[in-house]
Scaffold this motif. Structure first.
Motif, PDB file in Angstrom:
ATOM      1  N   VAL A 222       0.854  -1.189   0.000  1.00  0.00           N
ATOM      2  CA  VAL A 222       0.000   0.000   0.000  1.00  0.00           C
ATOM      3  C   VAL A 222       0.888   1.236   0.000  1.00  0.00           C
ATOM      4  CG1 VAL A 222      -1.811   1.263   1.196  1.00  0.00           C
ATOM      5  CG2 VAL A 222      -1.802  -1.252   1.241  1.00  0.00           C
ATOM      6  N   VAL A 223       0.716   2.082  -0.985  1.00  0.00           N
ATOM      7  CA  VAL A 223       1.514   3.301  -1.120  1.00  0.00           C
ATOM      8  C   VAL A 223       0.581   4.499  -0.995  1.00  0.00           C
ATOM      9  CG1 VAL A 223       3.081   4.606  -2.598  1.00  0.00           C
ATOM     10  CG2 VAL A 223       3.115   2.100  -2.650  1.00  0.00           C
ATOM     11  N   ASP A 224       0.776   5.298   0.051  1.00  0.00           N
ATOM     12  CA  ASP A 224      -0.009   6.520   0.262  1.00  0.00           C
ATOM     13  C   ASP A 224       0.830   7.722  -0.141  1.00  0.00           C
ATOM     14  OD1 ASP A 224      -2.289   5.255   1.208  1.00  0.00           O
ATOM     15  OD2 ASP A 224      -1.546   5.198   3.266  1.00  0.00           O
ATOM     16  N   LEU A 225       0.263   8.581  -0.975  1.00  0.00           N
ATOM     17  CA  LEU A 225       0.996   9.705  -1.555  1.00  0.00           C
ATOM     18  C   LEU A 225       0.315  11.011  -1.168  1.00  0.00           C
ATOM     19  CD1 LEU A 225       1.265   8.107  -5.102  1.00  0.00           C
ATOM     20  CD2 LEU A 225       3.047   8.118  -3.357  1.00  0.00           C
ATOM     21  N   PRO A 226       0.891  11.775  -0.245  1.00  0.00           N
ATOM     22  CA  PRO A 226       0.294  13.065   0.135  1.00  0.00           C
ATOM     23  C   PRO A 226       0.654  14.165  -0.866  1.00  0.00           C
ATOM     24  CG  PRO A 226       2.232  12.627   1.474  1.00  0.00           C
ATOM     25  CD  PRO A 226       2.045  11.422   0.591  1.00  0.00           C
ATOM     26  N   ILE A 227      -0.333  14.955  -1.271  1.00  0.00           N
ATOM     27  CA  ILE A 227      -0.112  16.116  -2.139  1.00  0.00           C
ATOM     28  C   ILE A 227      -0.873  17.294  -1.547  1.00  0.00           C
ATOM     29  CG2 ILE A 227       0.236  14.715  -4.210  1.00  0.00           C
ATOM     30  CD1 ILE A 227      -2.621  15.333  -5.027  1.00  0.00           C
TER      31      ILE A 227
END
Length: 326
Positions: A222-227
């Motif tokens: 699981v890869v969570d990417l904050p922008i």
């Protein structure tokens, strides 16, 4: 001299001639008959134990090396989305083999104990010892031991069911509550787990109320990417998906990836920014390596394309897109 000595050819006369002992001669028939009976009991017990152990051994060999196991392993290696004929052996096969050997060892011990107990009781009966009081005393002692060793019995039964149900095995990454780590040893009473800090945990099987197995069958990275809030979500999502697919095809992690990465889109909106999520199905235990690789690749891609990130302090003024310095 006993009267039976006059009976030529009898055991009494023979034994008296050999030993010149009145007592042995007088009880010769009893001694011979009892000796023969006890010998037969011992021989039958040993033969039965050997046959039972041989049958258990054949069952264990069939469970670990039989055609069924080989076909199951081959089917899993060639399943759609798998790694084909070049894939290594199914890790579940080793766990099944270990479980079969452990159960076989337990069955051998149980058979040996039962055969020994029955043989001893039959020998004592031949020798004329009353078994009623002995069984009654053994029952009372067993009841006392049972009350005093409830935890031991519970641990043993839990270990047996854990092996039969294949909840986890050596090499699996599990969460059993207080301890989270890699299983190093599985016993009928104790499971040994080493956590990420190197601490070894000895967990009693009877105390395990639930098990989370993170490496059985397959795992999910699981890869969570904050922008940032003002970032172009559509552009970031498309870029993240394309980068993840390209990175997953590279040789260092391609063998661990079982399916194409799936971009789930916006997973969470918070005060600091928006979080995108990508998931990819991978081989057991390889989710963290794949997750780190994708995180690194997507981070570089976001920097190259100027995708803004959340501010550390939400109240601070927002800067423009940060370009990667060459």
């Amino acid at each position: 001299m006993p009267d039976c000595v006059q009976d030529a050819g009898s055991w009494c006369a023979t034994l008296y001639r050999w030993t010149s002992n009145d007592f042995l001669a007088q009880h010769a028939d009893t001694l011979v008959s009892k000796t023969v009976a006890i010998t037969v009991i011992v021989v039958v017990a040993v033969l039965f134990r050997w046959l039972a152990h041989r049958a258990i051994g054949r069952m264990v060999d069939g469970a670990t090396n039989g055609r069924f196991t080989a076909l199951v392993g081959r089917a899993r290696r060639l399943r759609p989305g798998g790694r084909g004929a070049a894939a290594p052996a199914d890790p579940g096969t080793q766990r099944r083999a270990q479980r079969a050997r452990t159960i076989g060892s337990v069955l051998r011990s149980i058979v040996s104990a039962v055969v020994l107990l029955v043989a001893v009781m039959m020998v004592m009966n031949e020798l004329g010892y009353p078994l009623g009081p002995l069984l009654a005393g053994a029952g009372v002692i067993g009841l006392a031991i049972g009350f005093g060793a409830q935890n031991l019995v519970r641990d043993f039964l839990s270990g047996m069911f854990m092996l039969l149900e294949d909840q986890y095995g050596v090499g699996d990454v599990v969460d059993v509550g207080e301890a989270v780590g890699t299983v190093e040893a599985v016993g009928l009473r104790i499971t040994t787990i080493r956590d990420i800090k190197g601490t070894v945990w000895y967990v009693r099987n009877g105390e395990i109320l639930r098990v989370g197995n993170m490496s059985q069958g397959y795992a999910v990275a699981v890869v969570d990417l904050p922008i940032a809030h003002h970032a172009d979500v559509e552009e970031a999502t498309e870029l993240a998906g394309r980068t993840a697919t390209e990175r997953a095809a590279q040789d260092d992690i391609a063998g661990d990836v079982l399916e194409v990465p799936e971009v789930l889109g916006v997973d969470k909106i918070g005060p600091e920014g928006v979080t995108l999520r990508i998931t990819v199905r991978v081989s057991p235990g390889r989710q963290w390596a794949v997750q780190r690789a994708l995180n690194g690749a997507i981070t570089d891609a976001f920097d190259d394309h100027g995708i803004p990130r959340p501010m550390v302090f939400p109240g601070a003024a927002l800067d423009g897109p940060t370009q990667k310095q060459n």
